[in-house]
Design a protein around this motif. Structure first.
Motif, PDB file in Angstrom:
ATOM      1  N   ASP A 201       0.796  -1.232   0.000  1.00  0.00           N
ATOM      2  CA  ASP A 201       0.000   0.000   0.000  1.00  0.00           C
ATOM      3  C   ASP A 201       0.830   1.284   0.000  1.00  0.00           C
ATOM      4  OD1 ASP A 201       0.645  -1.059   2.541  1.00  0.00           O
ATOM      5  OD2 ASP A 201      -0.762   0.286   3.527  1.00  0.00           O
ATOM      6  N   ILE A 202       1.990   1.270   0.658  1.00  0.00           N
ATOM      7  CA  ILE A 202       2.803   2.500   0.680  1.00  0.00           C
ATOM      8  C   ILE A 202       3.231   2.830  -0.750  1.00  0.00           C
ATOM      9  CG2 ILE A 202       5.000   3.521   1.429  1.00  0.00           C
ATOM     10  CD1 ILE A 202       4.693   1.942   4.047  1.00  0.00           C
ATOM     11  N   ALA A 203       3.643   1.805  -1.492  1.00  0.00           N
ATOM     12  CA  ALA A 203       4.065   2.008  -2.887  1.00  0.00           C
ATOM     13  C   ALA A 203       2.908   2.568  -3.709  1.00  0.00           C
ATOM     14  CB  ALA A 203       4.549   0.694  -3.485  1.00  0.00           C
ATOM     15  N   LEU A 204       1.739   1.971  -3.524  1.00  0.00           N
ATOM     16  CA  LEU A 204       0.577   2.383  -4.325  1.00  0.00           C
ATOM     17  C   LEU A 204       0.124   3.807  -4.008  1.00  0.00           C
ATOM     18  CD1 LEU A 204      -1.451  -0.937  -4.142  1.00  0.00           C
ATOM     19  CD2 LEU A 204      -0.566   0.121  -6.216  1.00  0.00           C
ATOM     20  N   MET A 205       0.256   4.203  -2.761  1.00  0.00           N
ATOM     21  CA  MET A 205      -0.195   5.539  -2.361  1.00  0.00           C
ATOM     22  C   MET A 205       0.865   6.604  -2.629  1.00  0.00           C
ATOM     23  SD  MET A 205      -3.288   5.476  -1.320  1.00  0.00           S
ATOM     24  CE  MET A 205      -3.696   4.195  -2.474  1.00  0.00           C
ATOM     25  N   ARG A 206       2.116   6.204  -2.451  1.00  0.00           N
ATOM     26  CA  ARG A 206       3.226   7.135  -2.597  1.00  0.00           C
ATOM     27  C   ARG A 206       3.337   7.666  -4.022  1.00  0.00           C
ATOM     28  NH1 ARG A 206       8.890   7.071  -2.929  1.00  0.00           N
ATOM     29  NH2 ARG A 206       9.113   4.942  -3.664  1.00  0.00           N
ATOM     30  N   VAL A 207       2.954   6.850  -4.967  1.00  0.00           N
ATOM     31  CA  VAL A 207       3.131   7.220  -6.373  1.00  0.00           C
ATOM     32  C   VAL A 207       2.086   8.246  -6.832  1.00  0.00           C
ATOM     33  CG1 VAL A 207       1.642   5.416  -7.366  1.00  0.00           C
ATOM     34  CG2 VAL A 207       3.649   6.187  -8.637  1.00  0.00           C
ATOM     35  N   LEU A 208       1.037   8.435  -6.035  1.00  0.00           N
ATOM     36  CA  LEU A 208      -0.049   9.313  -6.482  1.00  0.00           C
ATOM     37  C   LEU A 208       0.277  10.790  -6.266  1.00  0.00           C
ATOM     38  CD1 LEU A 208      -3.114   7.327  -5.089  1.00  0.00           C
ATOM     39  CD2 LEU A 208      -2.384   7.518  -7.471  1.00  0.00           C
ATOM     40  N   PRO A 209       0.185  11.603  -7.314  1.00  0.00           N
ATOM     41  CA  PRO A 209       0.388  13.034  -7.141  1.00  0.00           C
ATOM     42  C   PRO A 209      -0.574  13.585  -6.079  1.00  0.00           C
ATOM     43  CG  PRO A 209       0.288  12.498  -9.474  1.00  0.00           C
ATOM     44  CD  PRO A 209      -0.083  11.253  -8.724  1.00  0.00           C
ATOM     45  N   ARG A 210      -0.111  14.506  -5.280  1.00  0.00           N
ATOM     46  CA  ARG A 210      -0.878  15.224  -4.252  1.00  0.00           C
ATOM     47  C   ARG A 210      -1.143  14.410  -2.990  1.00  0.00           C
ATOM     48  NH1 ARG A 210      -4.901  17.459  -8.905  1.00  0.00           N
ATOM     49  NH2 ARG A 210      -3.257  18.555 -10.006  1.00  0.00           N
ATOM     50  N   MET A 211      -0.923  13.101  -3.041  1.00  0.00           N
ATOM     51  CA  MET A 211      -1.176  12.267  -1.859  1.00  0.00           C
ATOM     52  C   MET A 211       0.007  12.365  -0.894  1.00  0.00           C
ATOM     53  SD  MET A 211      -3.076  10.164  -0.192  1.00  0.00           S
ATOM     54  CE  MET A 211      -4.307   9.327  -1.203  1.00  0.00           C
ATOM     55  N   LYS A 212      -0.307  12.514   0.400  1.00  0.00           N
ATOM     56  CA  LYS A 212       0.736  12.448   1.427  1.00  0.00           C
ATOM     57  C   LYS A 212       0.593  11.112   2.146  1.00  0.00           C
ATOM     58  CE  LYS A 212       0.910  17.452   2.164  1.00  0.00           C
ATOM     59  NZ  LYS A 212      -0.356  18.098   1.779  1.00  0.00           N
ATOM     60  N   VAL A 213       1.707  10.561   2.601  1.00  0.00           N
ATOM     61  CA  VAL A 213       1.675   9.247   3.244  1.00  0.00           C
ATOM     62  C   VAL A 213       2.322   9.326   4.627  1.00  0.00           C
ATOM     63  CG1 VAL A 213       2.402   6.832   3.053  1.00  0.00           C
ATOM     64  CG2 VAL A 213       1.786   8.104   0.989  1.00  0.00           C
ATOM     65  N   VAL A 214       1.555   8.962   5.645  1.00  0.00           N
ATOM     66  CA  VAL A 214       2.034   9.062   7.025  1.00  0.00           C
ATOM     67  C   VAL A 214       1.897   7.702   7.711  1.00  0.00           C
ATOM     68  CG1 VAL A 214       1.649  10.180   9.261  1.00  0.00           C
ATOM     69  CG2 VAL A 214       1.420  11.508   7.156  1.00  0.00           C
ATOM     70  N   VAL A 215       2.977   7.272   8.365  1.00  0.00           N
ATOM     71  CA  VAL A 215       3.006   5.969   9.023  1.00  0.00           C
ATOM     72  C   VAL A 215       3.453   6.144  10.474  1.00  0.00           C
ATOM     73  CG1 VAL A 215       3.958   3.620   8.938  1.00  0.00           C
ATOM     74  CG2 VAL A 215       3.597   4.879   6.811  1.00  0.00           C
ATOM     75  N   PRO A 216       2.523   6.273  11.412  1.00  0.00           N
ATOM     76  CA  PRO A 216       2.921   6.435  12.814  1.00  0.00           C
ATOM     77  C   PRO A 216       3.598   5.172  13.350  1.00  0.00           C
ATOM     78  CG  PRO A 216       0.545   6.767  12.521  1.00  0.00           C
ATOM     79  CD  PRO A 216       1.078   6.238  11.237  1.00  0.00           C
ATOM     80  N   ALA A 217       4.536   5.386  14.278  1.00  0.00           N
ATOM     81  CA  ALA A 217       5.310   4.267  14.813  1.00  0.00           C
ATOM     82  C   ALA A 217       4.531   3.484  15.869  1.00  0.00           C
ATOM     83  CB  ALA A 217       6.612   4.789  15.422  1.00  0.00           C
ATOM     84  N   ASP A 218       3.724   4.194  16.636  1.00  0.00           N
ATOM     85  CA  ASP A 218       3.006   3.528  17.729  1.00  0.00           C
ATOM     86  C   ASP A 218       1.792   4.361  18.141  1.00  0.00           C
ATOM     87  OD1 ASP A 218       4.134   5.691  19.042  1.00  0.00           O
ATOM     88  OD2 ASP A 218       5.618   4.504  20.144  1.00  0.00           O
ATOM     89  N   SER A 219       1.094   3.889  19.169  1.00  0.00           N
ATOM     90  CA  SER A 219      -0.129   4.570  19.614  1.00  0.00           C
ATOM     91  C   SER A 219       0.158   6.001  20.048  1.00  0.00           C
ATOM     92  CB  SER A 219      -0.738   3.826  20.798  1.00  0.00           C
ATOM     93  OG  SER A 219      -0.885   2.481  20.470  1.00  0.00           O
ATOM     94  N   TRP A 220       1.341   6.215  20.630  1.00  0.00           N
ATOM     95  CA  TRP A 220       1.694   7.553  21.109  1.00  0.00           C
ATOM     96  C   TRP A 220       1.872   8.510  19.934  1.00  0.00           C
ATOM     97  CZ3 TRP A 220       3.121   2.960  23.134  1.00  0.00           C
ATOM     98  CH2 TRP A 220       2.729   2.722  24.471  1.00  0.00           C
ATOM     99  N   GLU A 221       2.391   7.969  18.851  1.00  0.00           N
ATOM    100  CA  GLU A 221       2.558   8.818  17.679  1.00  0.00           C
ATOM    101  C   GLU A 221       1.214   9.041  16.968  1.00  0.00           C
ATOM    102  OE1 GLU A 221       6.616   9.412  15.563  1.00  0.00           O
ATOM    103  OE2 GLU A 221       5.465   8.000  14.352  1.00  0.00           O
ATOM    104  N   VAL A 222       0.294   8.121  17.137  1.00  0.00           N
ATOM    105  CA  VAL A 222      -1.056   8.356  16.616  1.00  0.00           C
ATOM    106  C   VAL A 222      -1.646   9.568  17.331  1.00  0.00           C
ATOM    107  CG1 VAL A 222      -3.414   7.446  16.478  1.00  0.00           C
ATOM    108  CG2 VAL A 222      -1.476   5.963  15.924  1.00  0.00           C
ATOM    109  N   ARG A 223      -1.441   9.604  18.659  1.00  0.00           N
ATOM    110  CA  ARG A 223      -1.974  10.740  19.430  1.00  0.00           C
ATOM    111  C   ARG A 223      -1.336  12.063  18.997  1.00  0.00           C
ATOM    112  NH1 ARG A 223      -5.185  12.157  23.152  1.00  0.00           N
ATOM    113  NH2 ARG A 223      -5.887  10.085  23.741  1.00  0.00           N
ATOM    114  N   ARG A 224      -0.046  12.047  18.721  1.00  0.00           N
ATOM    115  CA  ARG A 224       0.637  13.272  18.300  1.00  0.00           C
ATOM    116  C   ARG A 224       0.225  13.700  16.895  1.00  0.00           C
ATOM    117  NH1 ARG A 224       5.183  10.477  19.747  1.00  0.00           N
ATOM    118  NH2 ARG A 224       5.638  10.841  21.931  1.00  0.00           N
ATOM    119  N   SER A 225       0.040  12.716  16.007  1.00  0.00           N
ATOM    120  CA  SER A 225      -0.086  13.070  14.587  1.00  0.00           C
ATOM    121  C   SER A 225      -1.520  13.223  14.089  1.00  0.00           C
ATOM    122  CB  SER A 225       0.640  12.032  13.724  1.00  0.00           C
ATOM    123  OG  SER A 225       0.108  10.746  13.947  1.00  0.00           O
ATOM    124  N   LEU A 226      -2.463  12.484  14.646  1.00  0.00           N
ATOM    125  CA  LEU A 226      -3.820  12.520  14.088  1.00  0.00           C
ATOM    126  C   LEU A 226      -4.432  13.930  14.086  1.00  0.00           C
ATOM    127  CD1 LEU A 226      -5.795  10.592  12.718  1.00  0.00           C
ATOM    128  CD2 LEU A 226      -6.808  10.106  14.945  1.00  0.00           C
TER     129      LEU A 226
END
Lengths: 235, 307
Positions: free
Chosen positions: B117-142
């Protein structure tokens, strides 16, 4: 336009001219955001017809029409939202109705009065996503959604009945929970009655507009032909 | 991680009045259903129809709403064309929260595991791809994701979430990596839960007097070119690790920057085939050698190259 560019989908554009004319010039409200209507040309390959109608409305300069698909023209082979008067970028079949369902629901949630018109092809009904959207729209009772099926009887390779029968589709839409209406897709009065019916319906409405592919050009009329050669185009 | 998503998205509903949560009959599995408990009128289950789900979200976004789509990473990929042709072409404000990514759906097997999925999403113009490391990073990033305009693919797992960033204090910014550990002989760049293994290996290498940096590349696109170049120059060796196929994923993204900015040798740890069923995500990561052992081998190989 086809005189200048032989690569447009002429036959399927001509079948949808009166439908587009009626919606854009007679029904579609462009006023404030409170009651702005949306027009989604899900059968995006009829873009030339849409552009011609938008030119009538002075949204596109008439002399731009001859430049369709030119590398320096804004007029793309399929609609893009950067073209004035285009509400959805289309071209890939089956997506317009889903988007229309989202817009219709979004308008309702914002208590806006806008209506959503989605024009699909009869061949497009082969797409599974149309049915994902149709069933969802019915379950949400989106009475601000009117879809029009341009039933010109042809898809790319052959007559629709040859590829996969479509005659039963109105019954399917009715069974799902849609208000199903029929009209003559080349008669503006008939189209108008059908649209009025849809506007007054408490359910989402689908209008089966019987049309003739290539209407007005005998050389390609009612056939799968999309092009006339340059000599014949004098017709 | 899905638990964190469900809880945090429900908290954010008060602040964002236009926030809608949409799912395709996986509200319970993705924990999107928590949002329904607080905001029943802003929650939609469209049925098992992912393609419609994406375009329905696109339509809502076109009217000014803020749709967050929650689904299994794998099955959202069947709407790749809808994401491309409608969401990205129109640059719509649709947030795609893909749960059960990588091997996190360990029991269901390869049909449910998303390693492409990262490959498929990364290739799309205008799409940003974010992969949090853990639950704590979900809280920081969402919360940041919701404020960032345009389409975003937000990739999380299921339940396995070792505490990678728990003790760290930083603000998440799109396009900015986090240096979890500094070092000068080698840098390990990772994204997602596999950073747990990266930290373990870095500590071991440290005991061997090999100064090892670890970078959490939360945003895979737009990628933090600056941090990559800085550490390429500083360490001269890069190892990447990802719970994804090595083709087109994080390792590829890092390489694209490195060849342009400052070429150094790179080794990539990641998947190269479909997965299978197992008793846990951890078991699969070890089975497919996306772990500390592989990182150690790749690191030592690179160190031998240059010495």
């Amino acid at each position: 336009m086809s005189l200048y560019n032989n690569d447009i989908h002429l036959g399927s554009s001509l079948s949808t001219v009166e439908i587009l004319t009626t919606i854009v010039l007679k029904f579609k409200r462009d006023g404030s955001s409170e009651d702005k209507d949306w027009l989604i040309l899900s059968k995006g390959h009829a873009a030339p017809a849409l552009y011609a109608v938008l030119a009538e409305k002075n949204l596109i300069p008439t002399n731009e029409l001859w430049k369709i698909q030119d590398i320096n023209s804004i007029l793309q082979g399929h609609p893009e939202i950067f073209i004035p008067g285009v509400d959805m970028s289309t071209g890939s079949l089956g997506q317009g109705l889903s988007f229309g369902v989202g817009v219709a629901e979004g308008l309702k949630m914002s208590r806006r009065n806008g209506r959503v018109y989605v024009i699909m092809g009869d061949g497009e009904q082969d797409e599974g996503q149309v049915w994902e959207a149709a069933t969802h729209a019915a379950s949400m009772k989106l009475n601000n959604l009117i879809s029009i099926v341009d039933a010109n009887g042809y898809q790319l390779d052959d007559a629709t009945e040859e590829i996969k029968p479509k005659h039963y589709l109105p019954e399917v839409w009715r069974a799902i929970g849609w208000n199903v209406v029929h009209c003559d897709g080349h008669d503006i009065i008939s189209i108008s009655y059908a649209l009025e019916n849809g506007i007054n319906s408490r359910k989402p409405t689908v209008i089966f507009a019987k049309t003739i592919r290539g209407k007005g050009l005998p050389l390609i009329e009612n056939s799968k032909k999309q092009k006339v050669n340059n000599g014949d185009a004098e017709e | 991680m899905r638990e964190a998503f469900g809880r945090i998205i429900s908290e954010l509903g008060d602040e964002h009045k236009d926030l809608m949560v949409l799912t395709a009959d996986v509200g319970n599995s993705t924990k999107a259903v928590y949002f329904r408990e607080k905001f029943p009128n802003r929650y939609f289950n469209v049925g098992i129809s992912e393609q419609h789900l994406i375009d329905f979200a696109a339509g809502l976004a076109a009217t000014g709403k803020l749709p967050v789509v929650a689904g299994f990473a794998m099955f959202l990929m069947r709407a790749w064309e809808q994401i491309r042709n409608t969401v990205c072409r129109m640059n719509l404000n649709v947030k795609i929260v893909a749960t059960h990514s990588g091997y996190s759906d360990y029991n269901d097997g390869s049909s449910h595991q998303s390693l492409e999925d990262i490959a498929l999403m990364r290739v799309l113009p205008r799409m940003k791809v974010v992969v949090p490391a853990d639950s704590w990073e979900v809280r920081r990033s969402l919360p940041v994701i919701l404020r960032e305009p345009g389409p975003i693919y937000y990739r999380i797992g299921r339940d396995y979430s070792p505490p990678i960033t728990e003790s760290f204090k930083y603000d998440f910014k799109i396009g900015e990596a986090t240096v979890l550990k500094d070092g000068s002989d080698l840098v390990i760049i990772g994204a997602g839960v596999v950073l747990w293994d990266a930290i373990k290996v870095a500590e071991k290498l440290e005991q061997m007097n090999i100064s090892t940096a670890v970078i959490d590349m939360t945003t895979i696109k737009p990628i933090d070119e600056k941090v990559i170049e800085t550490y390429a120059r500083k360490t001269g060796r890069i190892v990447t690790i990802e719970e994804h196929n090595v083709i087109g994923g994080l390792g590829s993204a890092v390489s694209e920057v490195v060849v342009k900015k400052y070429p150094v040798p790179i080794r990539m740890v990641g998947a190269s085939d479909f997965g299978r069923s197992a008793r846990s995500q951890r078991e699969l990561l070890d089975y497919y050698k996306i772990n500390d052992k592989s990182l150690m081998n790749a690191s030592l190989e690179l160190l031998r190259l240059k010495s």
